[in-house]
Scaffold this active site. Structure first.
Site, PDB file in Angstrom:
ATOM      1  N   THR A 225      -4.483   0.336  -2.603  1.00 22.54           N
ATOM      2  CA  THR A 225      -5.185   1.502  -3.114  1.00 22.54           C
ATOM      3  C   THR A 225      -5.294   1.408  -4.630  1.00 22.54           C
ATOM      4  O   THR A 225      -4.323   1.087  -5.298  1.00 22.54           O
ATOM      5  CB  THR A 225      -4.394   2.768  -2.711  1.00 22.54           C
TER       6      THR A 225
ATOM      7  N   LYS B 131       1.949   4.708  -1.152  1.00 21.19           N
ATOM      8  CA  LYS B 131       1.340   5.892  -1.771  1.00 21.19           C
ATOM      9  C   LYS B 131       1.722   7.068  -0.883  1.00 21.19           C
ATOM     10  O   LYS B 131       2.052   6.873   0.306  1.00 21.19           O
ATOM     11  CB  LYS B 131      -0.181   5.756  -1.858  1.00 21.19           C
TER      12      LYS B 131
ATOM     13  N   ASN C 117       0.692   7.392   2.786  1.00 20.76           N
ATOM     14  CA  ASN C 117       1.240   6.474   3.787  1.00 20.76           C
ATOM     15  C   ASN C 117       2.723   6.707   4.046  1.00 20.76           C
ATOM     16  O   ASN C 117       3.363   5.930   4.746  1.00 20.76           O
ATOM     17  CB  ASN C 117       1.027   5.020   3.351  1.00 20.76           C
TER      18      ASN C 117
ATOM     19  N   ASP D 242       1.932   3.301   8.288  1.00 20.92           N
ATOM     20  CA  ASP D 242       0.731   2.606   7.858  1.00 20.92           C
ATOM     21  C   ASP D 242       0.997   1.243   7.231  1.00 20.92           C
ATOM     22  O   ASP D 242       1.107   1.115   6.010  1.00 20.92           O
ATOM     23  CB  ASP D 242      -0.045   3.485   6.867  1.00 20.92           C
TER      24      ASP D 242
ATOM     25  N   ASP E 166       0.824  -1.212   0.000  1.00 22.52           N
ATOM     26  CA  ASP E 166       0.000   0.000   0.000  1.00 22.52           C
ATOM     27  C   ASP E 166       0.862   1.267   0.000  1.00 22.52           C
ATOM     28  O   ASP E 166       0.632   2.187   0.761  1.00 22.52           O
ATOM     29  CB  ASP E 166      -0.941  -0.011   1.213  1.00 22.52           C
TER      30      ASP E 166
END
Ligand code: ATP
Ligand code: MG
Length: 345
Positions: A247, A211, A214, A227, A209
């Site tokens: 995501t 991005k 995070n 995260d 994840d």
């Protein structure tokens, strides 16, 4: 389905700040049946926090006799943290499931971020296991480019995560402020990502994840992966997974198609991140049209603006390969001309 809902929430809510936060607070004093509250996990976190150098200096050295006694008597009481151990400072922000505060550990003066989550919301959203996994994984990671999770504690209604404080906040906010970064700045962030991912993959942890929302920034602008909600530790023999998560804008083809995937998903996301840092938005973003995003990902329908240098474009396209095994490795990323131009080892 939960996973898809969560995915949608991540892709849309995260980018519109805290609008998705549920504010309902339970009045019940009865502890909810959260399985994650076993001592094993709590102790892990406590050990990590106790190794905090600032805390050690205030506690002083353990006398030799006491040390010997400890080794033959393993039942040393491990400190259980509670809210009274902290002075609570300013709110740092709201997330989908809780709120974060600046805090100071009273005994040592150590500054941390306390993330507060409501048990009822975790149960209602069916993410207790996800949080348990997040705590288990993140509390064992110690790397300058990974946000430390020092420990956790809970009361009747809430769970508190004791996190390293990232003084400069989210990379996403920084990106929004600047619209896009120079290629030199983007390379600096990619190099730090490579360091963190090399460490993670060495421990068989896939992040899944990545991005800008995070990624946090320390006092000197150093990048810290935070995260770990979607991260996973793979088995020794089977280091591939097939769960759909993460995501939407950052999902690699193998996860869009629900196929098994491995650590190479993080290399795809690194390519998306490099594109977003240089261009200001992810390459397959389609204004809320998720089906279009899916088909653009699968067709690698990418438009690289003309202001992007030849080297940067080359690195992006060599990471955004449909076949996971065709993507550059972390080592190859650091040896790519784009990185060599900007990062001098
Ligand atoms: P999610 O619920 O998906 O994790 P989120 O990351 O937006 O969403 P939180 O992690 O609860 O939510 O954080 C809320 C806000 O508090 C973040 O947007 C960030 O700005 C701030 N924050 C969280 N953790 C820290 C930290 N360790 N250091 C500094 N700021 C933090
Ligand atoms: Mg967060």
């Amino acid at each position: 389905m939960f996973r898809i809902d969560k995915m949608k929430a991540k892709s849309s809510v995260d980018r519109t700040a805290s609008s998705g936060h549920i504010t309902k607070i339970t009045n019940s004093n009865k502890a909810l049946p959260l399985k994650l509250l076993d001592n094993k996990v709590g102790n892990l976190g406590n050990r990590a926090f106790r190794s905090n150098p600032l805390k050690q200096t205030t506690q002083g050295k353990i006398p030799e006799t006491a040390r010997r006694k400890r080794s033959i008597e393993p039942k040393v009481p491990i400190k259980q943290w509670c809210l009274k151990d902290f002075e609570i400072g300013k709110p740092l922000g709201k997330g989908n499931f809780g709120q974060a505060f600046l805090a100071r550990e009273k005994a040592s003066g150590f500054i941390v971020a306390l993330k507060m989550l409501y048990k009822e919301e975790l149960v209602m959203s069916n993410i207790e296991n996800q949080l348990k996994r997040e705590i288990n994984i993140q509390s064992q990671l110690k790397h300058p480019n990974i946000l430390r999770l020092y420990g956790f504690f809970h009361d009747a209604d809430r769970i508190f995560l004791i996190l390293e404080f990232a003084a400069k906040g989210e990379l996403f906010a920084e990106l929004q402020k600047h619209k896009r970064f120079s290629e030199a700045e983007a390379a600096k962030y990619v190099a730090q990502m490579v360091n963190a991912l090399t460490y993670l993959h060495g421990k068989r942890v896939i992040h899944r994840d990545i991005k800008p929302e995070n990624l946090m920034l320390g006092l000197n602008g150093e990048l810290k992966i935070g995260d770990f909600g979607w991260s996973v530790k793979t088995g020794v023999s089977d280091n591939r997974r097939s769960t759909l998560c993460g995501t939407l804008d950052y999902l690699p083809p193998e996860m869009v198609e629900g196929r098994v995937h491995d650590k190479n998903v993080d290399l795809w996301s690194l390519g998306i991140l490099l594109y977003e840092l240089i261009c200001g938005s992810p390459p397959f973003e389609s204004e809320g049209n998720e089906d279009l995003t899916y088909s653009r990902i699968l067709g690698i329908d990418i438009h690289i603006p003309s202001y992007v240098s030849k080297d940067a474009a080359d690195l992006i396209t060599k990471l955004l390969k449909y076949s996971a095994n065709d993507r550059l490795s972390l080592k190859e990323v650091m040896h790519h001309p784009f990185m060599k131009k900007h990062i001098h080892l």
